[in-house]
Design an enzyme around this catalytic site. Structure first.
Site, mmCIF file in Angstrom:
data_model
loop_
_atom_site.group_PDB
_atom_site.id
_atom_site.type_symbol
_atom_site.label_atom_id
_atom_site.label_comp_id
_atom_site.label_asym_id
_atom_site.label_seq_id
_atom_site.Cartn_x
_atom_site.Cartn_y
_atom_site.Cartn_z
ATOM 1 N N GLU A 60 -1.417 -5.306 8.594
ATOM 2 C CA GLU A 60 -0.514 -4.630 9.521
ATOM 3 C C GLU A 60 -0.924 -4.781 10.981
ATOM 4 O O GLU A 60 -2.108 -4.864 11.292
ATOM 5 C CB GLU A 60 -0.458 -3.124 9.190
ATOM 6 C CG GLU A 60 0.261 -2.829 7.900
ATOM 7 C CD GLU A 60 0.534 -1.348 7.695
ATOM 8 O OE1 GLU A 60 0.252 -0.528 8.598
ATOM 9 O OE2 GLU A 60 1.036 -1.011 6.611
ATOM 10 N N ASP A 99 -1.242 -6.485 -0.440
ATOM 11 C CA ASP A 99 -1.316 -5.742 0.822
ATOM 12 C C ASP A 99 -2.758 -5.292 1.057
ATOM 13 O O ASP A 99 -3.387 -4.735 0.155
ATOM 14 C CB ASP A 99 -0.406 -4.506 0.724
ATOM 15 C CG ASP A 99 0.226 -4.138 2.044
ATOM 16 O OD1 ASP A 99 -0.034 -4.822 3.052
ATOM 17 O OD2 ASP A 99 0.999 -3.156 2.059
ATOM 18 N N ASP A 132 0.831 -1.210 0.000
ATOM 19 C CA ASP A 132 0.000 0.000 0.000
ATOM 20 C C ASP A 132 0.867 1.262 0.000
ATOM 21 O O ASP A 132 0.336 2.375 -0.048
ATOM 22 C CB ASP A 132 -1.009 -0.012 1.160
ATOM 23 C CG ASP A 132 -0.349 0.040 2.521
ATOM 24 O OD1 ASP A 132 0.891 -0.030 2.601
ATOM 25 O OD2 ASP A 132 -1.094 0.141 3.517
ATOM 26 N N LYS A 152 -1.148 -9.540 3.029
ATOM 27 C CA LYS A 152 -0.419 -8.991 4.185
ATOM 28 C C LYS A 152 -1.319 -7.992 4.890
ATOM 29 O O LYS A 152 -2.030 -7.236 4.222
ATOM 30 C CB LYS A 152 0.880 -8.303 3.738
ATOM 31 C CG LYS A 152 1.639 -7.651 4.893
ATOM 32 C CD LYS A 152 3.019 -7.169 4.507
ATOM 33 C CE LYS A 152 3.066 -5.791 3.946
ATOM 34 N NZ LYS A 152 2.546 -4.725 4.816
ATOM 35 N N GLU A 208 9.372 -3.756 10.522
ATOM 36 C CA GLU A 208 9.733 -2.458 9.918
ATOM 37 C C GLU A 208 10.233 -1.484 10.984
ATOM 38 O O GLU A 208 9.578 -1.270 12.010
ATOM 39 C CB GLU A 208 8.520 -1.865 9.181
ATOM 40 C CG GLU A 208 8.837 -0.486 8.580
ATOM 41 C CD GLU A 208 7.838 0.001 7.545
ATOM 42 O OE1 GLU A 208 6.926 -0.762 7.152
ATOM 43 O OE2 GLU A 208 7.984 1.163 7.115
HETATM 44 O O1 KIV Z 1 3.381 -1.296 1.661
HETATM 45 C C1 KIV Z 1 4.577 -1.617 1.643
HETATM 46 O O2 KIV Z 1 5.307 -1.360 0.694
HETATM 47 C C2 KIV Z 1 5.105 -2.319 2.809
HETATM 48 C C3 KIV Z 1 6.568 -2.560 2.871
HETATM 49 C C4 KIV Z 1 7.255 -1.309 3.253
HETATM 50 C C5 KIV Z 1 6.903 -3.679 3.746
HETATM 51 O O3 KIV Z 1 4.360 -2.673 3.668
#
Ligand code: KIV
Length: 299
Positions: free
Chosen positions: A119, A87, A48, A117, A186
């Site tokens: 968060e 994401d 994202d 993914k 991160e």
């Molecule tokens: O959205 C993204 O690019 C990320 C990476 C920084 C791990 O979550």
């Protein structure tokens, strides 16, 4: 395309066990996916971060599911063997397990990503569990989680106190316990990452988290120097593509203005006889004196 076999979750686990570093990079469209694939990346994240590096938003919060789907579809078309991670944007999973499963299914069905993914720890752990139970593998993300950066005090290193590091460890452990196949760390002090990843079984991927994780991830636009302005401390630039692109477009503009472009190599030809016939036709007096309103469409 390459001779590589498609990346799988067991293969990632094997790589971690063998101490073979995992290479992850973001991609947001067909050409960036092709580049990442050709360069041999193991995992491609349709992150994202697209919100900022591709769509020009000030943070990751505004990007919508529709926008992520559009970008993800383009990435899929450029991939061959790398594992594609979709994401989950802010607002697509936090409210309930049902929403989380529906959003994850939408990403998988519409973009062709294989895994998703999300968060943070806390309620995200329950969401991750629900998605894993629905049959979609999940990658977690702890430390600096940009979707909730405001609540974390801004884009800051996380886990700098013992209590903060313990909380980070607990989140990571909880994500592992509900079945996440991997976790992104991160902006975490390298020593904290090292201490925590030793206690985890699943492969971890670091961004600004030091060398102890099983793999590393960087944002495509950052590592290639397409991003302009200030970047995070953890970014290493492997190329200066922005400058090269501006230079290229500037040279083109200069050549158009000085009439050096197009050159003979860039133009199409026509048989002299055909050209002569065209000229003859265009030279007719009646044609040039004809008024626009005399013209009638063919029946
Ligand atoms: O959205 C993204 O690019 C990320 C990476 C920084 C791990 O979550």
């Amino acid at each position: 395309m390459s001779e590589r076999t498609p990346m799988t979750l067991p293969r990632l686990a094997e790589m971690k066990a063998a101490g073979e570093p995992i290479v992850m990079v973001t991609a947001y469209d067909y050409p960036s996916a092709k580049v990442a694939e050709e360069a041999g990346a193991d995992i491609i994240l349709v992150g994202d971060t697209a919100a900022m590096v591709v769509l020009g938003y000030p943070g990751t919060e505004p990007v919508s599911m529709d926008e992520m789907v559009m970008l993800g579809k383009a990435v899929r078309r450029g991939l061959d063997t790398a594992l594609m991670v979709g994401d989950m944007p802010m607002g697509s999973y936090e409210a309930s397990n049902e929403l989380a499963v529906q959003s994850a299914q939408r990403l998988v069905k519409e973009t062709g990503c294989k895994v998703v993914k999300l968060e943070a720890g806390g309620t995200s752990v329950e969401r991750a569990r629900a998605i894993v139970r629905s049959g979609i593998p999940v990658m977690g993300h702890v430390g600096l989680t940009p979707q909730t950066a405001t609540a974390l005090g801004g884009y800051k290193t996380q886990g700098k106190t013992a209590q903060g590091a313990i909380k980070l460890f607990e989140d990571a452990l909880a994500l592992q316990s509900v079945g996440c196949f991997s976790i992104v760390f991160e902006a975490v002090p390298a020593a904290v990452t090292e201490a925590i990843v030793e206690k985890l079984e699943i492969p971890t991927i670091g961004i600004g988290a030091g060398p102890a994780t099983a793999g590393q991830v960087l944002v495509y636009h950052d590592l290639l120097g397409i991003t302009t302005g200030r970047t995070a401390k953890f970014v290493k630039r492997y190329a200066e593509i922005h400058e090269a692109m501006v230079g290229g477009v500037r040279s083109y503009a200069d050549e158009v203005r000085s009439r050096h472009f197009p050159e003979p190599d860039h133009v199409y030809g026509i048989e002299p006889a055909e050209l002569e016939e065209l000229r003859h036709y265009l030279d007719q007096e009646s044609l040039t004196s004809q008024k626009a309103w005399d013209w009638e469409p063919l029946p």
